[in-house]
Design an enzyme around this catalytic site. Structure first.
Site, mmCIF file in Angstrom:
data_model
loop_
_atom_site.group_PDB
_atom_site.id
_atom_site.type_symbol
_atom_site.label_atom_id
_atom_site.label_comp_id
_atom_site.label_asym_id
_atom_site.label_seq_id
_atom_site.Cartn_x
_atom_site.Cartn_y
_atom_site.Cartn_z
ATOM 1 N N GLU B 29 0.830 -1.203 0.000
ATOM 2 C CA GLU B 29 0.000 0.000 0.000
ATOM 3 C C GLU B 29 0.865 1.254 0.000
ATOM 4 O OE1 GLU B 29 -2.784 -2.720 2.694
ATOM 5 O OE2 GLU B 29 -2.306 -0.745 3.525
ATOM 6 N N LEU B 58 -5.559 -1.855 -1.301
ATOM 7 C CA LEU B 58 -5.451 -1.878 0.159
ATOM 8 C C LEU B 58 -6.009 -3.216 0.669
ATOM 9 C CD1 LEU B 58 -6.526 1.168 2.330
ATOM 10 C CD2 LEU B 58 -6.291 -1.129 3.213
ATOM 11 N N ALA B 59 -5.179 -4.217 0.676
ATOM 12 C CA ALA B 59 -5.661 -5.570 0.966
ATOM 13 C C ALA B 59 -4.479 -6.451 1.350
ATOM 14 C CB ALA B 59 -6.363 -6.145 -0.268
ATOM 15 N N GLU B 60 -4.341 -6.690 2.654
ATOM 16 C CA GLU B 60 -3.144 -7.393 3.110
ATOM 17 C C GLU B 60 -3.078 -8.841 2.642
ATOM 18 O OE1 GLU B 60 -4.785 -5.251 4.996
ATOM 19 O OE2 GLU B 60 -3.274 -3.750 5.510
ATOM 20 N N GLN B 82 2.000 -1.876 5.926
ATOM 21 C CA GLN B 82 2.238 -0.484 6.340
ATOM 22 C C GLN B 82 2.602 -0.342 7.825
ATOM 23 O OE1 GLN B 82 -0.866 2.566 5.262
ATOM 24 N NE2 GLN B 82 0.665 2.785 3.651
ATOM 25 N N PHE B 83 1.877 -1.050 8.668
ATOM 26 C CA PHE B 83 2.214 -1.134 10.096
ATOM 27 C C PHE B 83 1.976 -2.580 10.514
ATOM 28 C CE2 PHE B 83 1.316 3.335 9.625
ATOM 29 C CZ PHE B 83 2.276 3.949 10.426
ATOM 30 N N PHE B 86 -1.395 -3.996 11.219
ATOM 31 C CA PHE B 86 -2.350 -4.247 10.129
ATOM 32 C C PHE B 86 -2.099 -5.571 9.442
ATOM 33 C CE2 PHE B 86 -2.437 0.620 9.367
ATOM 34 C CZ PHE B 86 -3.187 0.792 10.506
ATOM 35 N N PRO B 89 -5.147 -9.133 8.722
ATOM 36 C CA PRO B 89 -5.887 -9.645 7.552
ATOM 37 C C PRO B 89 -5.007 -10.494 6.637
ATOM 38 C CG PRO B 89 -6.322 -7.316 7.882
ATOM 39 C CD PRO B 89 -5.197 -7.680 8.806
ATOM 40 N N HIS B 129 -0.829 0.725 15.981
ATOM 41 C CA HIS B 129 0.395 1.158 15.310
ATOM 42 C C HIS B 129 1.632 0.925 16.176
ATOM 43 C CE1 HIS B 129 -2.440 3.127 12.689
ATOM 44 N NE2 HIS B 129 -1.495 3.623 11.929
#
Lengths: 361, 325
Positions: B29, B58-60, B82-83, B86, B89, B129
């Site tokens: 992402e 945007l889809a892990e 990204q973090f 997250f 998923p 985060h």
């Protein structure tokens, strides 16, 4: 384009062979040479017989939990017949006949359900990914395989299978969306066999059909009679053309029916209507395809009977061989965790060797 | 030689490895055009094009799952989550597939891929985060889990990770992304995965830390020698498979062990390391091996995070406590 002509949003179903095995429209018949037609039929028949045998072995306590394919042979065999050798097959877990068509040995397929990972170790050039038990996650693997093919400039596609239940899963949507946004050469086939274990299709989704889900992702989509091998072949052939020409993925819903249980642990008689079963038994892909081939004079009843006997013997012989394969050696259960066994795992392996030796004494 | 931060070292390594090997692709992402929210992938898309460095949806699970497929078909994907908070998923893909693919196929398919993710607290961030979730990866057979604490290690370990045949979880302590600088060779070099580094030799107590807490421990032990405490500091660098020998040999010498980690206490890496020491060096111990960790609570938002953070003062106090046993 078939995906335009048979718009799933207009509830159209693509069919070439009707339920009786007659051609609906000559113009729709895909070009398939006689040899391929026969190979498709024979593989479906071998799949059916090997499947029936597997159920028997399981009932006899000789096989592990097994997921039967009965009724779905056309939905996953015809798509593989429409591929090139170098294309990739990304199975879920109910595609045994398709795997056989792609070149997997029945011995390997039995070995997997017998409880040995070696059953997922196919010859590399077959390009069959292993059976994926977690639902729908293989769609993303297919998207990645397809992306890599496109990136490398290889004219090859990936065909990934999922069930109707799997089409509710986040992974299905993420994978389809990823392939669409990257325009990767992926073909996703939903084998809609009407049941996710005991959950019926109606409870699975409010969508009028599952093929229409692709439209939302900008993916050409089509609802196909999944018990019609000619229609499945034609739909995949067109999708393949689109994919290798850089026009991205296609979603195909194969409307079929699971004639057996979800797995050998399941009892469909508690949730399934007998009339429903009878309705679908009349639409059996093997009966339908056989009639077509007999009409075309590619097959006779006598030849078919001979084949059935041959495949029964072959399945029995193959399974007996698998039964003789014995237990997996200790090293094998350690060796494939990492490319190189870390020091600590070497120590754990040595310890387990010692334990096994002391038990043997 | 140029002065690098952890972040710029990661960026330099990605440039270097992509230049060297066409099969390395980098995505996630905001990874492409913007170069990631922390800019770790800055400039890659401009240099290598959109096929090799791109913004994924945007889809892990798609990011990690498609990376598995790419790895099977000959690429070396280096993806960014990204973090680390997250990653859930996509956790199914990591645990159910990346970690098991080699085993499942009896070695037919390896999945050489790297999953990069910034982790850890202390940057006044939103919920999800700040966690240190290394245990969740280290517990899964088939994964390698790496955490650098310096620009040098960030480069050397990431180079090793990209060239490794197994899936590697590469966790980046974002608190020290820009806080620590070093002169680094501009050429490729590797730091081996699985090897700890002794940052300071000492005789009295072994302290094991990783990531941002290595820097805090360094602050904590400054001047301790004047108080008669000679600390041996080990930067673990790889959480799994970890360097048991380095820790055990050190404890055999010092007789004392303190593990310092940001992850919450129960079932954390500290428990594993202490248990290992009980197996390998019990008779050498002069004090119970112990740990200083985050408490077993949800990491608080910034106004409460100071209660969670492990400060140099707390590390120093804990070292003295072990010494006084």
């Amino acid at each position: 384009m078939l995906t335009k002509k048979f718009d799933p949003l207009k509830k159209k179903i693509f069919q070439v062979l009707d339920h009786e095995g007659n051609i609906t429209d000559e113009k729709l018949v895909p070009k398939i040479d006689d040899e391929t037609l026969l190979k498709m039929y024979k593989t479906m028949l071998l799949g059916r017989i090997a499947d029936t045998k597997a159920l028997q072995y399981q009932r006899q306590g000789r096989m592990l939990t097994y997921a039967p394919i009965k009724g779905q042979e056309a939905a996953h065999t015809a798509p593989i017949a429409a591929l090139d050798k170098k294309d990739w097959m990304v199975p879920a877990f109910r595609e045994m006949a398709g795997m056989l068509y792609k070149g997997a040995d029945l011995e390997k397929l039995y070995l997997y359900w017998y409880g040995n990972e070696e059953g997922n170790h196919f010859d590399e050039e077959l390009r069959i990914l292993p059976i994926s038990v977690p639902i729908a996650s293989q769609i993303n693997h297919g998207a990645g395989v397809a992306y890599a093919a496109k990136y490398k400039g290889d004219k090859e596609v990936a065909v990934a299978f999922v069930g109707d239940g799997g089409s509710s899963h986040g992974e299905f949507h993420e994978g389809l969306n990823f392939a669409a946004t990257t325009q990767s050469p992926l073909i996703v086939i939903i084998q809609n066999n009407q049941w996710a274990i005991s959950t019926p299709r109606e409870a699975q989704s409010k969508a009028q059909n599952l093929a229409s889900k692709g439209i939302g992702y900008g993916v050409p989509s089509i609802l196909v009679d999944g018990n019609d091998p000619l229609a499945m072949f034609a739909a995949v052939k067109e999708a393949r053309e689109r994919a290798i020409n850089g026009n991205g993925p296609t979603l195909i819903e194969a409307l079929t029916y699971r004639l057996g249980p979800h797995t050998t642990s399941d009892d469909p008689t508690i949730y399934r209507d007998d009339d429903d079963l009878k309705y679908w038994e009349k639409r059996d892909p093997i009966i339908r395809f056989k009639k077509y081939l007999i009409d075309k004079e590619l097959l006779t009843e006598e030849e078919d009977e001979k084949l059935q006997k041959e495949y029964k013997d072959f399945s029995n012989k193959t399974f007996k061989k698998v039964e003789k394969s014995g237990l997996v050696p200790l090293e094998d259960v350690f060796n494939y965790t990492y490319a190189e066994l870390p020091k600590d795992l070497k120590e754990q392996l040595a310890l387990h060797k010692k334990l096994a030796e002391s038990e043997a004494k | 030689m140029a002065v690098q931060t952890v972040l710029s070292a990661i960026n330099q390594t990605l440039f270097e490895q992509m230049k060297k090997d066409d099969s390395v692709v980098v995505f996630g992402e905001d990874v492409g055009f913007e170069g990631g929210v922390f800019r770790a992938t800055k400039g890659l898309q401009q240099e290598f094009g959109k096929d090799r460095s791109f913004d994924s949806p945007l889809a892990e699970s798609a990011i990690i799952g498609s990376a598995i497929g790419m790895a099977v078909n000959g690429l070396k994907p280096v993806v960014e989550i990204q973090f680390s908070g997250f990653m859930f998923p996509g956790y199914n893909q990591i645990v159910a597939h990346a970690a098991r693919y080699r085993n499942r196929t009896r070695g037919l398919y390896n999945v050489p891929m790297v999953i990069r993710m910034p982790y850890g607290g202390g940057i006044r961030a939103l919920e999800h985060h700040s966690e240190s979730l290394e245990t969740l990866f280290a517990h899964i057979p088939g994964l390698k889990v790496v955490i650098p604490s310096t620009p040098y290690d960030a480069k050397g370990l990431l180079t090793s990770a990209i060239q490794d045949p197994d899936p590697v979880i590469f966790m980046e302590p974002k608190r020290i992304y820009r806080a620590f600088k070093q002169e680094l060779p501009d050429k490729e070099f590797k730091v081996p995965i699985g090897k700890a580094k002794t940052l300071k030799k000492g005789e009295d107590i072994t302290v094991v830390a990783w990531g941002a807490l290595v820097r805090e421990t360094e602050k904590a032990i400054k001047g301790l020698e004047d108080e008669g405490i000679d600390v041996e500091l080990i930067d673990l660098r790889t959480i799994q498979p970890y360097d048991k020998e380095a820790i055990a040999n050190s404890v055999k010498k010092t007789g004392r062990l303190l593990v310092v980690h940001e992850a919450v206490k129960s079932f954390g890496p500290g428990a594993e390391i202490i248990s290992m020491i009980n197996e390998k060096a019990f008779l050498y111990l002069e004090a119970p091996p112990t740990r200083l960790t985050g408490p077993d609570i949800t990491v608080p938002l910034p106004k409460g995070e100071h209660h969670f953070i492990i400060s140099p003062e707390r590390i120093r106090a804990k070292i003295k406590e072990v010494m006084a046993f």
